[in-house]
Design a protein around this motif. Structure first.
Motif, mmCIF file in Angstrom:
data_model
loop_
_atom_site.group_PDB
_atom_site.id
_atom_site.type_symbol
_atom_site.label_atom_id
_atom_site.label_comp_id
_atom_site.label_asym_id
_atom_site.label_seq_id
_atom_site.Cartn_x
_atom_site.Cartn_y
_atom_site.Cartn_z
ATOM 1 N N ARG A 39 10.544 -42.887 3.133
ATOM 2 C CA ARG A 39 11.165 -42.251 4.241
ATOM 3 C C ARG A 39 11.386 -41.297 4.422
ATOM 4 O O ARG A 39 11.504 -40.620 3.749
ATOM 5 N N VAL A 40 11.875 -40.961 5.293
ATOM 6 C CA VAL A 40 12.686 -39.116 6.453
ATOM 7 C C VAL A 40 13.873 -39.403 5.356
ATOM 8 O O VAL A 40 14.627 -40.856 5.804
ATOM 9 N N LEU B 182 17.904 -38.691 5.562
ATOM 10 C CA LEU B 182 19.290 -38.348 6.778
ATOM 11 C C LEU B 182 19.808 -38.005 5.786
ATOM 12 O O LEU B 182 20.203 -38.237 4.547
ATOM 13 N N PHE C 270 13.999 -45.346 7.036
ATOM 14 C CA PHE C 270 15.456 -43.739 6.488
ATOM 15 C C PHE C 270 15.891 -44.651 6.145
ATOM 16 O O PHE C 270 16.053 -45.455 5.608
ATOM 17 N N VAL D 145 16.560 -34.055 7.345
ATOM 18 C CA VAL D 145 17.239 -34.125 8.155
ATOM 19 C C VAL D 145 19.088 -33.911 7.409
ATOM 20 O O VAL D 145 19.093 -34.812 6.241
ATOM 21 N N TYR E 98 20.665 -38.210 18.731
ATOM 22 C CA TYR E 98 20.389 -38.217 17.887
ATOM 23 C C TYR E 98 18.920 -39.803 18.024
ATOM 24 O O TYR E 98 18.148 -39.184 16.882
ATOM 25 N N THR F 221 15.921 -37.411 19.113
ATOM 26 C CA THR F 221 15.230 -36.875 17.824
ATOM 27 C C THR F 221 15.177 -37.617 16.448
ATOM 28 O O THR F 221 13.524 -36.979 15.654
ATOM 29 N N LEU F 222 15.774 -38.238 15.561
ATOM 30 C CA LEU F 222 15.206 -40.170 14.535
ATOM 31 C C LEU F 222 14.285 -40.178 15.649
ATOM 32 O O LEU F 222 13.331 -40.810 13.849
ATOM 33 N N LEU G 218 10.243 -39.038 15.069
ATOM 34 C CA LEU G 218 10.299 -38.776 13.406
ATOM 35 C C LEU G 218 9.355 -39.757 12.725
ATOM 36 O O LEU G 218 8.869 -40.024 11.660
#
Length: 229
Positions: free
Chosen positions: A54-55, A57, A119, A171, A218, A221-222, A225
């Protein structure tokens, strides 16, 4: 092999309290409270089972009325039941502005199940900080930054390594937070890139007339990703 959920629960439950803080500042670990840990466990096993990396945040540090009560980052009691489907006996309260913004974004991106598959939402420093009983940020005084810096480094390393987060990008939720996040990353070399977004609380407090546009920013931008985007 432990799941993402199990690793997250272990990280938060065992993260150490600081040994020395500036006068008047107190750190609390809500994850050591059985009721909070139970809600976090339900959330983690529901939304963070094994899945692709996962990315991250990452915000500042938890607030006492959001994550401090539910155990879940940027999720107040209302959002935990209404959007995440996790019932509880916590008293209803005025909705947290950060939570409102974050769940507008999450719902625009397909809802919690779809969002949390890709995420991970957390904090650079995972414990609640208070001064005179009110929320306090780790960067609110140079003395506090100095006192907590080794612990913040530990927090970031543990989250990346234990949770198997993506290393190509992370992020920062908040521009001031982003300054410290980039400094940490320069020291630790964990991520290729740090994307910095305005903090949800700032956007809701000072830019509320533009909420729809801010949510769209948002989401855009997300969305860039996501894998294969």
């Amino acid at each position: 092999m432990p799941s993402f959920a199990d690793q997250l629960l272990q990280f938060l439950r065992t993260f150490p309290l600081p040994t020395a803080l500036p006068a008047g500042v107190v750190a609390q670990s809500p994850f050591r409270e059985p009721a909070v840990f139970d809600l976090l466990s339900q959330f983690a096993h529901k939304f963070y089972p094994d899945a692709p990396p996962r990315v991250a945040l990452l915000g500042i540090n938890p607030g006492r009325l959001g994550m401090g009560r539910t155990g879940v980052a940027f999720t107040d009691p209302t959002a935990l039941s209404e959007f995440c489907g996790i019932e509880h006996d916590l008293p209803r309260q005025r909705p947290e502005t950060s939570t409102q913004f974050v769940y507008k974004v999450i719902n625009e991106m397909g809802g919690p199940a779809a969002f949390y598959q890709h995420f991970y939402v957390g904090s650079l420093y995972p414990l609640v900080l208070l001064k005179n009983g009110l929320n306090y940020n780790y960067y609110d005084s140079p003395a506090l930054v100095k006192a907590l810096w080794p612990d913040i480094q530990l927090s970031l390393r543990q989250q990346v390594e234990a949770l198997g987060l993506r290393r190509d990008v992370a992020v920062s939720l908040g521009k001031r937070n982003g300054e410290f996040f980039k400094r940490l990353n320069a020291e630790l070399g964990l991520f290729d890139e740090i994307v910095v977004l305005d903090h949800p609380r700032y956007l809701m407090q000072y830019k509320s007339r533009n909420t729809a546009a801010n949510v769209a920013h948002y989401v855009e931008t997300l969305g860039q990703l996501l894998p294969n985007s």
